[in-house]
Design an enzyme around this catalytic site. Structure first.
Site, PDB file in Angstrom:
ATOM      1  N   ALA A 111       4.695   1.464  -0.850  1.00 33.93           N
ATOM      2  CA  ALA A 111       5.375   0.751  -2.119  1.00 33.93           C
ATOM      3  C   ALA A 111       5.758   0.473  -2.667  1.00 33.93           C
ATOM      4  O   ALA A 111       4.679  -0.769  -2.631  1.00 33.93           O
ATOM      5  CB  ALA A 111       6.905   1.416  -1.412  1.00 33.93           C
ATOM      6  N   GLN A 112       6.062   0.950  -3.877  1.00 34.89           N
ATOM      7  CA  GLN A 112       6.574  -0.729  -5.095  1.00 34.89           C
ATOM      8  C   GLN A 112       8.025  -0.632  -5.602  1.00 34.89           C
ATOM      9  O   GLN A 112       8.614   0.186  -5.482  1.00 34.89           O
ATOM     10  CB  GLN A 112       5.343  -0.632  -6.208  1.00 34.89           C
ATOM     11  CG  GLN A 112       4.882  -1.429  -7.391  1.00 34.89           C
ATOM     12  CD  GLN A 112       4.238  -1.600  -8.242  1.00 34.89           C
ATOM     13  OE1 GLN A 112       2.812  -1.227  -7.513  1.00 34.89           O
ATOM     14  NE2 GLN A 112       3.954  -1.016  -9.729  1.00 34.89           N
ATOM     15  N   VAL A 113       8.247  -2.162  -5.699  1.00 38.07           N
ATOM     16  CA  VAL A 113       9.675  -2.770  -5.457  1.00 38.07           C
ATOM     17  C   VAL A 113       9.553  -2.932  -7.078  1.00 38.07           C
ATOM     18  O   VAL A 113       9.385  -3.712  -7.497  1.00 38.07           O
ATOM     19  CB  VAL A 113       9.937  -3.362  -4.776  1.00 38.07           C
ATOM     20  CG1 VAL A 113      11.816  -3.320  -5.073  1.00 38.07           C
ATOM     21  CG2 VAL A 113      10.392  -2.343  -3.403  1.00 38.07           C
ATOM     22  N   SER A 152       1.136  -1.224  -0.149  1.00 37.35           N
ATOM     23  CA  SER A 152      -0.155  -0.012  -0.137  1.00 37.35           C
ATOM     24  C   SER A 152       0.880   1.222  -0.179  1.00 37.35           C
ATOM     25  O   SER A 152       0.337   2.580  -0.349  1.00 37.35           O
ATOM     26  CB  SER A 152      -0.734  -0.026   1.295  1.00 37.35           C
ATOM     27  OG  SER A 152       0.047  -0.311   1.739  1.00 37.35           O
ATOM     28  N   ASP A 178      11.062  -4.382  12.226  1.00 41.85           N
ATOM     29  CA  ASP A 178       9.949  -4.764  11.542  1.00 41.85           C
ATOM     30  C   ASP A 178      11.121  -5.857  10.630  1.00 41.85           C
ATOM     31  O   ASP A 178      11.374  -5.789   9.537  1.00 41.85           O
ATOM     32  CB  ASP A 178       9.463  -3.945  10.593  1.00 41.85           C
ATOM     33  CG  ASP A 178       8.520  -4.724   9.993  1.00 41.85           C
ATOM     34  OD1 ASP A 178       7.860  -4.966  10.343  1.00 41.85           O
ATOM     35  OD2 ASP A 178       8.404  -4.141   8.467  1.00 41.85           O
TER      36      ASP A 178
END
Length: 421
Positions: free
Chosen positions: A72-74, A70, A228
């Protein structure tokens, strides 16, 4: 709700409460996989941030994303000239505006509620949302993530840990607030036992111990620690090193809180729930009167349940063949870890104790490592194995002077089956 605020339980926020944690659990659903942003839009964002032709920087960008969430995009890419493999993390368009708008609305709404219904003020909803807003806006600033990566890089170099762990190199000249270009680490998830054995000759237990030692050392010896460490953020590389990736969420532990944590972990090793109750009261803010005997009883029930969950996880991992079975165990892990943390917070609140968020961050990572231990090294007694360096270098015993706690370092509890033994 469109906002994904609760995904960032940060150590620099005020106290963690069960009410806060419930928001966190709900908001965490926003991190689930989402439909990818069309590559034409991603390409345009990268181009805008680079301020130069893409072909001068990248010889290739894979139009299919490696991951899409939701925030970021890699995408995988190759640098022009050097032909080095990199990944490009791109902030989804509109994310920052949506988050800021939604969080500001929620904050103002809670302030109105507190004004209309004064008794709600005791829940501290306004300050909680204010802190969440600040934390989330940090997470969508990739320059801050680059800074966190640099801190961890410096820590690894200073401690001489490059032989067992690493993190991606950041190409700052190609990075910005909305785009982060990093070295690509090719590895397999720490939870995928069969793939670990296929990709490296290193013993999985040794790899896990290296990950634990690196993480514990960063908690004590770095400005921030990785907060995380779910399965996707710890990779086992072909040379046997552990790659720590995604530093969007980090934590900080104060020396005072760490001393209390030492006492807590020592009491866990003994199965001494009375001392554990007093250690937890020292970590959190508590009412004038705490029934330590009742608190200890609830803690015993909690860790007994945790032991049962671990046993189930081992059976599931052993019964499944290959990556599919192990991956299924990990997918349950995310919700299970959050629920366990919520349960512990709720126990504290029932007895008038509210834990600081740095405690919540720390415990959540321990619960993740607990799951990994059950899969990779079920016989490992983490807090009794001399190969695991979780104690601070200066400490020869667990003690909290103000609380009058003193627990021997060599404490063990035979037969314990969970991480804290």
């Amino acid at each position: 709700a469109r906002c994904c605020a609760g995904t960032c339980i940060r150590a620099d926020m005020p106290q963690l409460s069960c009410n806060t944690a419930e928001y966190v659990l709900e908001f965490q659903k926003c991190l689930d996989k989402t439909d990818p942003v069309p590559f034409s839009i991603v390409r345009r964002i990268i181009q805008q941030e680079l301020k130069q032709p893409l072909e001068q920087v990248f010889s290739r960008i894979d139009p299919q994303p490696l991951a899409s969430a939701s925030v970021a995009q890699v995408h995988a890419a190759v640098l022009a000239g050097s032909n080095k493999d990199v990944v490009i993390k791109v902030l989804r368009p509109g994310t920052e505006d949506v988050l800021l708008t939604d969080l500001n609305f929620l904050y103002l709404f809670t302030r109105v509620l507190e004004f209309v219904t004064p008794e709600l003020s005791r829940l501290s909803l306004g300050p909680i949302l204010s802190d969440i807003r600040s934390s989330v806006m940090d997470e969508v600033d990739f320059l801050k993530e680059a800074h966190h990566l640099q801190i961890f890089t410096d820590f690894l170099d200073k401690r001489g840990l490059r032989g067992v762990a690493t993190c991606p190199y950041v190409y700052r000249q190609f990075s910005s607030k909305r785009v982060l270009v990093m070295e690509r680490l090719n590895g397999v998830p720490l939870t995928d036992l069969s793939s670990i054995r296929a990709v490296t000759s290193k013993d999985p237990e040794t790899v896990l111990i290296n990950a634990l030692n690196t993480w514990f050392a960063s908690v004590l010896g770095a400005e921030t620690f990785h907060a995380d460490v779910h399965a996707g953020n710890l990779l086992v590389l072909p040379d046997g090193r552990v790659g720590f990736i995604d530093f969007g969420i980090v934590g900080r532990i104060s020396p005072v809180t760490w001393k209390a944590m030492e006492a807590l972990l020592g009491s866990l090793a003994l199965g001494d729930y009375n001392t554990m109750a007093r250690a937890l009261a020292t970590i959190g803010a508590c009412s004038e009167h705490v029934d330590y005997s009742a608190f200890a009883g609830d803690l015993k029930s909690f860790f007994t349940e945790l032991e049962g969950l671990n046993s189930s996880l081992v059976v599931a991992a052993d019964a499944a063949a290959g990556m599919r079975g192990l991956s299924a165990s990990v997918e349950v892990d995310q919700a299970q870890v959050n629920r366990l943390l919520l349960d512990l917070v709720a126990i504290g609140e029932r007895h008038g104790i509210r834990f600081p968020r740095e405690f919540g961050l720390f415990v959540k990572q321990l619960l993740y490592f607990d799951r990994y231990t059950r899969i990779l090294a079920p016989e490992l007694r983490v807090f009794d194995d001399q190969r695991v360096n979780w104690r601070s270098a200066a400490a020869s015993s667990f003690s909290i002077d103000d609380a009058g706690l003193e627990i021997p370092v060599s404490a063990t509890r035979p037969g314990s089956n969970y991480l804290y033994n």
